[in-house]
Design an enzyme around this catalytic site. Structure first.
Site, PDB file in Angstrom:
ATOM      1  N   HIS A 176       4.376  -5.142  10.598  1.00 17.10           N
ATOM      2  CA  HIS A 176       4.768  -4.490  11.861  1.00 17.10           C
ATOM      3  C   HIS A 176       4.825  -5.499  13.009  1.00 17.10           C
ATOM      4  CE1 HIS A 176       4.342  -0.175  10.666  1.00 17.10           C
ATOM      5  NE2 HIS A 176       3.455  -0.666   9.798  1.00 17.10           N
ATOM      6  N   ASP A 182       5.740   4.433   5.112  1.00 17.69           N
ATOM      7  CA  ASP A 182       6.592   3.377   5.683  1.00 17.69           C
ATOM      8  C   ASP A 182       6.499   2.075   4.871  1.00 17.69           C
ATOM      9  OD1 ASP A 182       3.907   3.171   6.750  1.00 17.69           O
ATOM     10  OD2 ASP A 182       4.646   1.748   8.246  1.00 17.69           O
ATOM     11  N   HIS A 183       5.842   2.154   3.705  1.00 20.36           N
ATOM     12  CA  HIS A 183       5.739   0.984   2.816  1.00 20.36           C
ATOM     13  C   HIS A 183       6.209   1.290   1.384  1.00 20.36           C
ATOM     14  CE1 HIS A 183       3.578  -1.457   5.808  1.00 20.36           C
ATOM     15  NE2 HIS A 183       3.263  -0.261   6.262  1.00 20.36           N
ATOM     16  N   HIS A 199      -7.537  -0.935   5.665  1.00 22.05           N
ATOM     17  CA  HIS A 199      -6.495  -0.029   6.179  1.00 22.05           C
ATOM     18  C   HIS A 199      -6.344   1.134   5.199  1.00 22.05           C
ATOM     19  CE1 HIS A 199      -2.809   1.154   8.183  1.00 22.05           C
ATOM     20  NE2 HIS A 199      -2.118   1.034   7.057  1.00 22.05           N
ATOM     21  N   HIS A 204       1.289   3.922   2.038  1.00 20.85           N
ATOM     22  CA  HIS A 204       1.826   4.666   3.190  1.00 20.85           C
ATOM     23  C   HIS A 204       3.353   4.791   3.103  1.00 20.85           C
ATOM     24  CE1 HIS A 204      -1.977   3.893   5.822  1.00 20.85           C
ATOM     25  NE2 HIS A 204      -2.093   4.987   5.082  1.00 20.85           N
ATOM     26  N   ASP A 223      -0.314  -4.161   6.032  1.00 22.84           N
ATOM     27  CA  ASP A 223      -0.969  -3.674   7.246  1.00 22.84           C
ATOM     28  C   ASP A 223      -2.435  -4.099   7.294  1.00 22.84           C
ATOM     29  OD1 ASP A 223       1.427  -2.457   7.843  1.00 22.84           O
ATOM     30  OD2 ASP A 223       0.685  -0.401   7.722  1.00 22.84           O
ATOM     31  N   HIS A 251       0.837  -1.205   0.000  1.00 20.12           N
ATOM     32  CA  HIS A 251       0.000   0.000   0.000  1.00 20.12           C
ATOM     33  C   HIS A 251       0.860   1.239   0.000  1.00 20.12           C
ATOM     34  CE1 HIS A 251       0.666  -0.688   4.300  1.00 20.12           C
ATOM     35  NE2 HIS A 251       0.128   0.482   4.603  1.00 20.12           N
TER      36      HIS A 251
HETATM   37 FE    FE Z   1       2.618   0.431   8.088  1.00 23.04          FE
HETATM   38 ZN    ZN Z   2      -0.042   1.427   6.578  1.00 24.79          ZN
END
Ligand code: FE
Ligand code: ZN
Length: 249
Positions: A179, A68-69, A122, A66, A141, A64
Site C-alpha cells: 500500500h 485486496d490481496h 496483520h 484479505h 501488509d 495473505h
Molecule cells: Fe491490504
Molecule cells: Zn491486509
C-alpha cells in the site's frame, strides 16, 4: 572445448497502482518468460499491465488472505494457466491455492531462489517473499514505509518478531509494500520521533514524490531501520503502544 555456462538474467519487476492505494507487482524472468504477480488486488489492472508488457501470467504469490490481496485469485486462474502459491496454514482462506508453503521454505523461480518467511501480526498466515538475487522482498501488509500493518489477528509480540525478521535482511533490500500509506504513516511517525532527522528527510522526499504522483515504494530495510517507529520500537510492549496510538490517530 568451450565450457557451457548458465546465465541467469536479472528479474524484471513492474509495479502499478490498484484500487484506492494498493500496488500490484509483476515479477518476470526474461530467460523463461515465467511471470508472477504478487497478490491480486484488482484483476482488470493486472490484466492491463500484463497486456501492456506482453507478458503471460504463470504464478500468483499471495501474502495473505484479505480481499485486496487474494480477491482476484480465482478470476485470474480462469484467465491464465497459472499456479497459486501461499501460506499452507491459510489454505482455507486463500482461494485456489495450489502450493502451500511455511516459514523457512525456499522455491526456485526461473533459476532464482525465493525465500518464504512467515510474518504474522496483520493476519495469522501472512508470508513474505524474499528474492536475494533481486535484493527485493514483497512484504504485503506486514511493513509499510514508516509504518506497519494493523494487528487484525496477531499480537504485538508477533508483529515485533515479524519486523525483526525483516530488519535482519540485508540493509539494501528493497521492500515492496502493498500500500501507498507513506504520507499518513509519516505524519504519525513524526509525533513519535519529532526530532529524528532521517524521518524528517524521508518525509520531505516522500512529499515531493507524491506531489509528482510518484510512488514512495519500494523503501529499503536501512531506511526503515532509521525512520520507522515500529521497526525502531525496542520491545513488543512499546510496539503495541505505538500501534494503538496510530489506530486512534
Ligand atoms: Fe491490504
Ligand atoms: Zn491486509
Amino acid at each position: 572445448m568451450k565450457e557451457e555456462t548458465t546465465v541467469t538474467s536479472p528479474l524484471q519487476i513492474h509495479m502499478f497502482p490498484c484500487l484506492q492505494d494498493n500496488y500490484g507487482f509483476l515479477v518476470r524472468s526474461p530467460d523463461t518468460g515465467e511471470t508472477a504477480c504478487i497478490d491480486t488486488p484488482e484483476v482488470d489492472k493486472i490484466v492491463l499491465a500484463l497486456e501492456e508488457k506482453g507478458w503471460t501470467l504463470t504464478h500468483i504469490w499471495n501474502t495473505h488472505h484479505h480481499w485486496d490481496h487474494a480477491g482476484g485469485n480465482l478470476e485470474l486462474k480462469k484467465l491464465y494457466d497459472l499456479k497459486i502459491i501461499g501460506c499452507e496454514a491459510d489454505r482455507k482462506r486463500l482461494p485456489g491455492l495450489d502450493i502451500g508453503l511455511k516459514d523457512g521454505d525456499h522455491f526456485n523461480f526461473a533459476g532464482h531462489d525465493v525465500h518464504v518467511m512467515e510474518t504474522p501480526g496483520h493476519t495469522i498466515g501472512h508470508i513474505i517473499y524474499h528474492i536475494p538475487s533481486a535484493q527485493a522482498a514483497f512484504v504485503g501488509d506486514t511493513i509499510f514505509a514508516l509504518g506497519c500493518g494493523r494487528l487484525f489477528e496477531g499480537t504485538p509480540e508477533q508483529m515485533f518478531d515479524s519486523l525483526a525478521k525483516i530488519s535482519a535482511l540485508p540493509d539494501d533490500t528493497l521492500l515492496y509494500c502493498a500500500h501507498e500509506y507513506t504520507l499518513s504513516n509519516g505524519r504519525f511517525a513524526l509525533t513519535v520521533e519529532p526530532d529524528n532527522q532521517a524521518l524528517i528527510d524521508f518525509m520531505a522526499k516522500a512529499k515531493t514524490r507524491r506531489a509528482n504522483n510518484l510512488p514512495t515504494i519500494p523503501t529499503t530495510v536501512m531506511a526503515e531501520k532509521l525512520a520507522n517507529p515500529f521497526v525502531r520500537a525496542n520491545s513488543a510492549e512499546r510496539l503495541g503502544a505505538i500501534r494503538k496510538a496510530k489506530d486512534n490517530f
